[in-house]
Design a protein around this motif. Structure first.
Motif, PDB file in Angstrom:
ATOM      1  N   GLU A  77       0.845  -1.132  -0.022  1.00 37.58           N
ATOM      2  CA  GLU A  77       0.121   0.155   0.141  1.00 37.58           C
ATOM      3  C   GLU A  77       0.984   1.302  -0.192  1.00 37.58           C
ATOM      4  O   GLU A  77       0.545   2.027  -0.635  1.00 37.58           O
ATOM      5  CB  GLU A  77      -0.991   0.179   1.118  1.00 37.58           C
ATOM      6  N   ILE A  78       2.035   1.353   0.845  1.00 38.42           N
ATOM      7  CA  ILE A  78       2.713   2.474   0.720  1.00 38.42           C
ATOM      8  C   ILE A  78       3.556   2.483  -0.627  1.00 38.42           C
ATOM      9  O   ILE A  78       3.600   3.587  -1.263  1.00 38.42           O
ATOM     10  CB  ILE A  78       4.041   2.183   2.022  1.00 38.42           C
ATOM     11  N   ALA A  79       3.940   1.365  -1.315  1.00 41.57           N
ATOM     12  CA  ALA A  79       4.398   1.377  -2.744  1.00 41.57           C
ATOM     13  C   ALA A  79       3.179   2.124  -3.544  1.00 41.57           C
ATOM     14  O   ALA A  79       3.571   2.879  -4.520  1.00 41.57           O
ATOM     15  CB  ALA A  79       4.749   0.053  -3.111  1.00 41.57           C
ATOM     16  N   ALA A  80       2.036   1.554  -3.585  1.00 37.17           N
ATOM     17  CA  ALA A  80       1.019   2.104  -4.403  1.00 37.17           C
ATOM     18  C   ALA A  80       0.830   3.845  -4.226  1.00 37.17           C
ATOM     19  O   ALA A  80       0.464   4.382  -5.190  1.00 37.17           O
ATOM     20  CB  ALA A  80      -0.065   1.406  -4.237  1.00 37.17           C
ATOM     21  N   LEU A  81       1.014   4.050  -2.832  1.00 39.41           N
ATOM     22  CA  LEU A  81       0.526   5.367  -2.594  1.00 39.41           C
ATOM     23  C   LEU A  81       1.713   6.303  -3.348  1.00 39.41           C
ATOM     24  O   LEU A  81       1.366   7.416  -3.802  1.00 39.41           O
ATOM     25  CB  LEU A  81       0.679   5.577  -1.102  1.00 39.41           C
ATOM     26  N   ALA A  82       2.995   5.697  -3.272  1.00 43.36           N
ATOM     27  CA  ALA A  82       4.020   6.571  -3.699  1.00 43.36           C
ATOM     28  C   ALA A  82       3.682   6.670  -5.243  1.00 43.36           C
ATOM     29  O   ALA A  82       3.808   7.842  -5.840  1.00 43.36           O
ATOM     30  CB  ALA A  82       5.307   5.904  -3.665  1.00 43.36           C
ATOM     31  N   PHE A  83       3.239   5.763  -5.893  1.00 43.60           N
ATOM     32  CA  PHE A  83       2.977   5.785  -7.514  1.00 43.60           C
ATOM     33  C   PHE A  83       1.739   6.516  -7.677  1.00 43.60           C
ATOM     34  O   PHE A  83       1.825   7.696  -8.621  1.00 43.60           O
ATOM     35  CB  PHE A  83       2.486   4.371  -7.747  1.00 43.60           C
ATOM     36  N   ALA A  84       0.827   6.487  -6.913  1.00 40.03           N
ATOM     37  CA  ALA A  84      -0.651   7.659  -7.030  1.00 40.03           C
ATOM     38  C   ALA A  84      -0.050   8.939  -6.926  1.00 40.03           C
ATOM     39  O   ALA A  84      -0.664   9.801  -7.500  1.00 40.03           O
ATOM     40  CB  ALA A  84      -1.640   7.134  -5.720  1.00 40.03           C
ATOM     41  N   VAL A  85       0.777   9.287  -5.974  1.00 34.09           N
ATOM     42  CA  VAL A  85       1.127  10.577  -5.791  1.00 34.09           C
ATOM     43  C   VAL A  85       1.838  11.246  -6.909  1.00 34.09           C
ATOM     44  O   VAL A  85       1.768  12.255  -7.390  1.00 34.09           O
ATOM     45  CB  VAL A  85       1.995  11.029  -4.642  1.00 34.09           C
ATOM     46  N   LEU A  86       2.575  10.230  -7.614  1.00 34.75           N
ATOM     47  CA  LEU A  86       3.349  10.704  -8.768  1.00 34.75           C
ATOM     48  C   LEU A  86       2.734  10.714  -9.962  1.00 34.75           C
ATOM     49  O   LEU A  86       3.045  11.156 -11.217  1.00 34.75           O
ATOM     50  CB  LEU A  86       4.715   9.854  -8.566  1.00 34.75           C
ATOM     51  N   GLY A  87       1.334  10.168  -9.763  1.00 39.35           N
ATOM     52  CA  GLY A  87       0.700  10.057 -10.909  1.00 39.35           C
ATOM     53  C   GLY A  87       1.037   8.914 -11.902  1.00 39.35           C
ATOM     54  O   GLY A  87       0.727   9.172 -13.157  1.00 39.35           O
ATOM     55  N   ARG A  88       1.645   7.858 -11.355  1.00 38.60           N
ATOM     56  CA  ARG A  88       2.140   6.750 -12.435  1.00 38.60           C
ATOM     57  C   ARG A  88       1.523   5.437 -11.926  1.00 38.60           C
ATOM     58  O   ARG A  88       1.023   5.158 -10.720  1.00 38.60           O
ATOM     59  CB  ARG A  88       3.733   6.554 -12.131  1.00 38.60           C
ATOM     60  N   LYS A  89       1.505   4.441 -12.952  1.00 36.79           N
ATOM     61  CA  LYS A  89       1.089   3.278 -12.838  1.00 36.79           C
ATOM     62  C   LYS A  89       2.092   2.323 -11.750  1.00 36.79           C
ATOM     63  O   LYS A  89       3.129   2.313 -12.194  1.00 36.79           O
ATOM     64  CB  LYS A  89       0.869   2.437 -13.927  1.00 36.79           C
ATOM     65  N   PRO A  90       1.385   1.621 -10.908  1.00 35.59           N
ATOM     66  CA  PRO A  90       2.276   0.996 -10.125  1.00 35.59           C
ATOM     67  C   PRO A  90       3.127  -0.288 -10.598  1.00 35.59           C
ATOM     68  O   PRO A  90       2.379  -0.841 -11.511  1.00 35.59           O
ATOM     69  CB  PRO A  90       1.425   0.274  -8.962  1.00 35.59           C
ATOM     70  N   ARG A  91       4.300  -0.203 -10.667  1.00 39.73           N
ATOM     71  CA  ARG A  91       5.241  -1.348 -10.738  1.00 39.73           C
ATOM     72  C   ARG A  91       5.992  -1.735  -9.678  1.00 39.73           C
ATOM     73  O   ARG A  91       7.174  -1.207  -9.212  1.00 39.73           O
ATOM     74  CB  ARG A  91       6.186  -0.890 -11.874  1.00 39.73           C
TER      75      ARG A  91
END
Length: 289
Positions: A217-231
């Motif tokens: 969830e922390i990783a997904a949050l980081a991608f969401a804040v950057l506006g990027r698709k999670p990898r």
């Protein structure tokens, strides 16, 4: 109240200097480089020169530079420690012996209390060099005869910045499934707990932030804040431990640090919740820099 803050230019130390001053206390900042007090830190922590009534330049690894550091002080606070090799020092040199040098000065000066920041659930990880250094000092503190409190946070928001950094580089690497949970805490919220610890009768204070996340969830949050698709890449623990073993013959300090991240990265870290700061807001502010 007259307080010494050791580690005053570190992530937590800056917030502690400010929190102590906001309570109207007289604050002495122990630093290696006083210039850092004038500048904000890399993880949004504030410049705190104006909050320090006295700046004492010294190094905990050089006891001869600490003469007088605890004179006329009621409480000594320390969050001194290293997370990477610096100038050839080991965890034992800084986290244990450095703090021990400070403790000896505190005892000699008649300081009324010592507040120290260690790690949540440290008993699970004492086979790791970084945690053993912390806990050996805690044992020395217990045996010192000084009143003390050990604050045990789950992890700092500054630590979570690594997720944002990896997301910026394109993917986040996690050890294992990434389903283990933790509630990291912002430095400002943790500093309030440290200030309360000065006048608390508690010997140990475990603490975390107001939100619980899995590492996924922390990783997904980081991608969401950057506006990027999670990898998100999940690395098998056995492979990660193989890397630790390969590094160990060449760089013991680095391998100890990697060992800590591999081991702690698979454990749960949920402590009593305190504070108001939200990780999403912190990520947004970091991402805007």
């Amino acid at each position: 109240m007259r307080a010494l803050v050791a580690g005053a230019t570190g992530y937590l130390g800056r917030y502690v200097v400010r929190a102590f001053k906001e309570r109207g206390w007289w604050v002495r900042a122990l630093v290696r480089d006083p210039g850092k007090l004038d500048r904000p830190g890399p993880f949004l922590e504030p410049a705190v020169r104006r909050c320090a009534d006295d700046v004492f330049v010294g190094e905990v690894t050089r006891p001869e530079t600490l003469e007088g550091v605890c004179d006329d002080v009621d409480v000594a606070f320390s969050s001194v420690g290293i997370t990477r090799q610096r100038e050839g020092f080991t965890f034992r040199d800084v986290d244990y012996r450095g703090n021990l040098n400070l403790l000896e000065r505190a005892r000699g000066a008649g300081v009324r209390k010592f507040v120290y920041v260690s790690v949540f659930n440290a008993h699970r990880y004492e086979h790791l060099a970084i945690i053993r250094a912390h806990e050996d000092f805690v044992r020395a503190l217990r045996d010192s005869g000084l009143p003390y409190t050990v604050v045990r946070p789950t992890g700092y928001f500054s630590d979570m910045s690594e997720f944002l950094g990896m997301a910026r580089r394109g993917f986040v690497a996690l050890i294992g499934s990434g389903e283990n949970r933790l509630n990291p805490i912002h430095g400002a919220d943790l500093a309030e707990v440290c200030a309360e610890a000065v006048e608390s009768a508690e010997r140990e204070i475990p603490v975390g932030g107001p939100e619980v996340f899995s590492q996924n969830e922390i990783a997904a949050l980081a991608f969401a804040v950057l506006g990027r698709k999670p990898r998100i890449l999940h690395i098998p623990p056995i492979l990660a431990r193989g890397v630790v073993s390969l590094v160990r013959p060449f760089d013991r300090q680095l391998s100890d640090l990697l060992d800590f991240f591999v081991t702690a990265g698979q454990g749960e870290g949920i402590a009593p919740a305190r504070g108001e700061h939200r990780l999403r807001d912190y990520f947004r502010e970091m991402a805007s820099r």
